[in-house]
Design an enzyme around this catalytic site. Structure first.
Site, short mmCIF file in Angstrom:
data_model
loop_
_atom_site.label_atom_id
_atom_site.label_comp_id
_atom_site.label_asym_id
_atom_site.label_seq_id
_atom_site.Cartn_x
_atom_site.Cartn_y
_atom_site.Cartn_z
N GLY A 74 0.80 -1.23 0.00
CA GLY A 74 0.00 0.00 0.00
C GLY A 74 0.83 1.27 0.00
N ILE A 138 10.13 -7.48 13.04
CA ILE A 138 10.79 -8.61 13.70
C ILE A 138 12.25 -8.72 13.22
CG2 ILE A 138 8.66 -9.92 14.02
CD1 ILE A 138 9.72 -11.80 11.72
N ASP A 139 12.55 -8.13 12.05
CA ASP A 139 13.88 -8.31 11.45
C ASP A 139 14.99 -7.54 12.19
OD1 ASP A 139 12.40 -9.65 9.56
OD2 ASP A 139 12.50 -8.04 8.07
N ARG A 183 14.89 -11.27 6.37
CA ARG A 183 15.31 -10.67 5.09
C ARG A 183 16.83 -10.67 4.99
NH1 ARG A 183 11.63 -9.42 2.03
NH2 ARG A 183 13.14 -8.41 0.69
O1 F6P Z 1 9.93 -7.92 7.29
C1 F6P Z 1 9.27 -8.85 8.08
C2 F6P Z 1 9.14 -10.16 7.35
O2 F6P Z 1 8.50 -11.08 8.22
C3 F6P Z 1 10.46 -10.74 6.82
O3 F6P Z 1 11.23 -11.34 7.82
C4 F6P Z 1 9.95 -11.67 5.76
O4 F6P Z 1 10.90 -11.88 4.74
C5 F6P Z 1 8.77 -10.91 5.20
O5 F6P Z 1 8.33 -10.02 6.19
C6 F6P Z 1 7.63 -11.81 4.80
O6 F6P Z 1 6.63 -11.03 4.27
P1 F6P Z 1 5.22 -11.61 3.77
O7 F6P Z 1 4.38 -11.79 5.00
O8 F6P Z 1 4.70 -10.54 2.89
O9 F6P Z 1 5.50 -12.89 3.08
#
Ligand code: F6P
Length: 359
Positions: A74, A138-139, A183
């Site tokens: 968004g 969380i990263d 990530r």
């Molecule tokens: O940025 C937080 C996160 O949980 C990352 O660790 C992960 O790669 C990503 O989001 C996953 O995103 P989605 O829920 O869009 O798959």
């Protein structure tokens, strides 16, 4: 004062604690708060805005998720329009957003987000919206803060999962590869891997040599330890190799990482002959009740954000830089990513405990 709150990007445990603290701290000052639903969608003709009162935020500190909803698709500056022919077009709707913000009579915006949402917040600030940012993910990869809220809970969840995998891995004399989120930062993998006594931890900051991983498995075999726990951050890559992607997403959004765990597991089986299983912990790391640390951090962030609004100190992000919460200019934190420093004592500790980091 009328304060709007937005929660954007992937959710993180502690979001509701931040929202509650903003609402109560504003209420204490006699101010009103409004929650924009689903990132910024609520101000762009979708979903809408909810009035937040102390009653609406009662009993939510310990709840995971966000009562406002969120989205990582968004971005008002790169809004995706689905065309009738199935194609997509990207347009800039930031002027619509700024107009809707002013039309709603808001005086300030508190945006709670990771690098993507904080960048949007900064860009809105440059368009005249009084913005305060709160670092969420969380990263733990946001610069300007020692820790983001949500990280501690994700690490606790991952640690508990690795603990549980340990017993079954040992009884079956297998190798277990656990792929964790984060990530292109290895914070979750490194912290939970050390805490849960992993034998190998692979993080994006250190390109790994699969042979070093296999050597650890063989060495443990020789020592009579017939099982091995391998933790791998989803953004880890082999020397000279690529990051594994599940899905390449539209411009303006982030690609979906994943798959390195099963690659590592396959390579270990091929090279050592050991039965190896892999597991992707996935969104479990984003769910559930925030830890005490994340609840308190979230509540402190929320109250500090309202204090910044009271001081009219806009264009700032609240940072956790013990012993204080500080205010860091948003333009100093956006477009950057905080990685695990390779000379940190945590990395040194891992090496000194005999944990293989793949190099
Ligand atoms: O940025 C937080 C996160 O949980 C990352 O660790 C992960 O790669 C990503 O989001 C996953 O995103 P989605 O829920 O869009 O798959």
């Amino acid at each position: 004062m009328r304060i709007a709150i937005s929660t954007g990007g992937g959710d993180a445990p502690g979001l509701n604690a931040v929202i509650r603290a903003i609402v109560l701290s504003a209420h204490t000052r006699g101010w009103q708060t409004y929650g924009i639903r689903r990132g910024f969608h609520g101000l762009l003709g979708e979903d809408g805005v909810m009035t937040l009162t102390p009653e609406k935020v009662r009993g939510i500190t310990h709840l995971g998720g966000t009562i406002l909803g969120t989205t990582n698709k968004g971005n008002p500056f790169r809004w995706i329009v689905n065309n009738p022919d199935g194609t997509q077009t990207e347009i800039d709707r930031s002027d619509d957003l700024v107009a809707a913000f002013h039309a709603s009579g808001f005086d300030a915006l508190i945006t709670i987000g990771g690098d993507g949402s904080l960048k949007i917040g900064y860009d809105l600030y440059t368009k005249g919206i009084p913005v305060v940012g709160v670092p969420k993910t969380i990263d733990n990869d946001v610069v300007g803060t020692l820790s983001t809220f949500g990280f501690d809970t994700a690490v606790s969840t991952a640690t508990e999962a690795i603990d549980k995998l340990h017993s079954t891995t040992e009884s079956h004399e297998r190798v277990m590869v656990v792929e964790l989120m984060g990530r292109d930062a290895g914070w979750i993998a490194l912290h939970s891997g050390i805490a849960a006594s992993a034998d190998v931890i692979l993080i994006p900051e250190i390109a790994f040599d699969i042979e070093k991983v296999c050597e650890k498995v063989r060495q443990r075999e020789r020592l009579g330890r017939h099982f091995t726990m391998v933790v791998v951050g989803e953004g880890a890559k082999p020397i000279g190799g690529e990051v594994q992607l599940i899905e390449r997403r539209a411009a303006g959004t982030v690609d979906r990482l994943g798959g390195v765990g099963s690659l590592v597991a396959k390579a270990i089986t091929e090279r050592t002959g050991k039965e190896t299983r892999s597991l992707v912990l996935g969104h479990l790391q984003r769910g559930g009740s925030p830890t005490t640390f994340d609840r308190l951090l979230g509540l402190r962030f929320g109250a500090a954000a309202v204090r910044a609004v009271a001081d009219r100190d806009f264009g700032m992000m609240i940072g956790f830089n013990p012993p204080h919460l500080t205010r860091v200019p948003l333009n100093e934190v956006t477009g950057k990513s905080k990685h695990v420093p390779l000379d940190s004592d945590t990395v040194k500790t891992a090496r000194e405990l005999g944990i293989v980091l793949g190099d």
